[in-house]
Design an enzyme around this catalytic site. Structure first.
Site, PDB file in Angstrom:
ATOM      1  N   HIS A 122      28.442  47.835  70.823  1.00  0.00           N
ATOM      2  CA  HIS A 122      28.774  46.443  70.476  1.00  0.00           C
ATOM      3  C   HIS A 122      30.066  46.021  71.158  1.00  0.00           C
ATOM      4  CE1 HIS A 122      32.002  46.942  67.372  1.00  0.00           C
ATOM      5  NE2 HIS A 122      31.344  48.030  66.997  1.00  0.00           N
ATOM      6  N   ASP A 142      37.310  50.234  69.400  1.00  0.00           N
ATOM      7  CA  ASP A 142      36.087  49.991  68.630  1.00  0.00           C
ATOM      8  C   ASP A 142      35.590  48.582  68.982  1.00  0.00           C
ATOM      9  OD1 ASP A 142      34.123  49.600  66.699  1.00  0.00           O
ATOM     10  OD2 ASP A 142      35.497  49.688  65.000  1.00  0.00           O
ATOM     11  N   GLU A 167      28.785  42.648  65.839  1.00  0.00           N
ATOM     12  CA  GLU A 167      28.520  43.799  64.970  1.00  0.00           C
ATOM     13  C   GLU A 167      29.485  43.833  63.797  1.00  0.00           C
ATOM     14  OE1 GLU A 167      29.049  48.043  63.562  1.00  0.00           O
ATOM     15  OE2 GLU A 167      30.491  46.617  64.361  1.00  0.00           O
ATOM     16  N   GLU A 168      30.744  43.501  64.053  1.00  0.00           N
ATOM     17  CA  GLU A 168      31.782  43.624  63.030  1.00  0.00           C
ATOM     18  C   GLU A 168      31.625  42.630  61.886  1.00  0.00           C
ATOM     19  OE1 GLU A 168      33.816  45.985  62.842  1.00  0.00           O
ATOM     20  OE2 GLU A 168      34.184  46.797  64.840  1.00  0.00           O
ATOM     21  N   ASP A 188      28.644  54.138  68.911  1.00  0.00           N
ATOM     22  CA  ASP A 188      29.775  53.487  68.241  1.00  0.00           C
ATOM     23  C   ASP A 188      30.809  54.546  67.899  1.00  0.00           C
ATOM     24  OD1 ASP A 188      31.367  51.566  66.978  1.00  0.00           O
ATOM     25  OD2 ASP A 188      29.706  50.728  65.826  1.00  0.00           O
ATOM     26  N   HIS A 203      40.429  50.579  63.496  1.00  0.00           N
ATOM     27  CA  HIS A 203      40.807  49.231  63.064  1.00  0.00           C
ATOM     28  C   HIS A 203      42.324  49.045  62.956  1.00  0.00           C
ATOM     29  CE1 HIS A 203      36.751  47.528  61.427  1.00  0.00           C
ATOM     30  NE2 HIS A 203      36.604  48.184  62.566  1.00  0.00           N
TER      31      HIS A 203
END
Length: 355
Positions: A64, A175, A207-208, A230, A320
């Site tokens: 993603h 990410d 995606e998030e 991922d 994150h």
């Protein structure tokens, strides 16, 4: 990693791509894969698909493109920006960070304000939610700020890539541009092997915020099998508790890609990828996924009445945050593994379980 592949990775990592605003990053990805793909296509929301045609089953390798971030929710009378989340942004690491507002007329630099330690009392140490934080762009008042930004403009941590010791990289938004790098590189390597399978590399959007791009692509593409690449949590740093380390004890940075088992992860695809890893002498790690993977695999596997799927993880520390850390050896191994899987799958007649 050779210089051209490294430069492509750095381009992805330094091209902000928050959920809903992925176009610049997707353009960079499309430009790269166009060099070796038979065809590249995009849809209305910016999902990108590159293909190398073959005679065998259709395999899709997907990452993603989007990253977490913030969004301008408003401007106060003193010219400070009020913000909200894009995806799972972490309020514990946002204050005191440099950011970029991706405005219509270009990048506007700013900082997320943090009250000086000299002015804080103990009761002030409680962390403020994202919506209570503010971005300072240097504007003197509301009018001046509104000349630079609009409500709805996306905000990201300033994009940087720090080369740590050896083969490790740090930065925000790793990410999951590393996943889209692996998908593209696996396609290139499968083409070099002249794999009989038809191989797709996919870079999904949003995606998030709910696996939205994968839902679109999974319906439209309808492959025989999908591997969603991922990041996954590396558990080998001091901030992990003993209990957490025990739960995911096998997931180490630099230990190789992580094959998930359970839930969305189709047993035949899992077995085929593990067999390819053994035969090619590629180290892999295993991870239990008893309920859900938390990745695009959860959307792909129910598409079109059921698509055999696998979540292939890339170990990542400090997910994150602005300082995510990965090992490029893991990325190389994942791309090599998927290319090997494609080369070995040319004579398969699908991946259905035997009942």
């Amino acid at each position: 990693m050779n210089e051209k592949r490294r430069e492509f990775l750095k381009t992805l990592l330094t091209t902000p791509s928050p959920s809903g605003f992925e176009v610049p990053g997707q353009r960079a990805w499309v430009e790269y894969v166009s060099e070796f793909a038979d065809e590249v296509r995009t849809d209305e929301y910016g999902n990108a698909v590159a293909v190398v045609e073959g005679e065998g089953p259709e395999l899709a390798f997907a990452g993603h493109a989007d990253q977490i971030g913030f969004i301008v929710a408003g401007v106060d009378e003193d010219g400070f920006l009020r913000i909200d989340r894009i995806g799972g942004s972490d309020r514990t690491v946002s204050k005191g960070q440099r950011v970029e507002i991706r405005a219509a007329d270009g990048v506007v630099p700013g900082v997320i304000g943090q009250r000086a330690i000299h002015l804080r009392e103990r009761e002030d140490e409680e962390l403020e939610d994202i919506v209570e934080q503010h971005v300072d762009i240097g504007a003197k008042n509301e009018r001046e700020a509104e000349e630079l930004v609009d409500v709805g403009d996306p905000i990201v941590f300033s994009p940087t890539v720090e080369e740590l010791h050896g083969t490790r990289l740090a930065g925000p938004g790793i990410d999951n541009r590393v996943g889209t790098w692996v998908a593209a590189e696996a396609l290139r390597r499968a083409a070099e092997r002249d794999a009989d399978a038809t191989v797709y590399a996919v870079s999904t959007v949003q995606e998030e915020v709910g696996l939205q791009g994968a839902k679109m692509v999974g319906f439209d593409l309808d492959p025989d099998a999908v591997v969603a690449v991922d990041v996954t949590h590396a558990m080998d740093s001091p901030d992990m508790t003993n209990e957490e380390r025990f739960k995911d004890i096998s997931v180490d940075l630099g230990g190789g890609p992580v094959v998930a088992r359970g839930s969305a992860n189709h047993p035949e695809v899992v077995a085929a990828v593990r067999e390819a890893a053994r035969d090619a002498d590629i180290p892999v790690q295993l991870q239990a996924s008893g309920i859900r993977t938390g990745t695009d695999a959860d959307a792909f596997f129910t598409a079109r009445g059921g698509t055999p799927s696998l979540n292939l993880g890339l170990p990542n520390r400090y997910m994150h945050t602005p300082v995510e850390v990965v090992d490029t050896d893991d990325l190389e191994a994942a791309a090599e593994l998927l290319a090997e899987f494609a080369a070995r799958s040319g004579d398969r007649d699908g991946f259905a379980v035997d009942l």
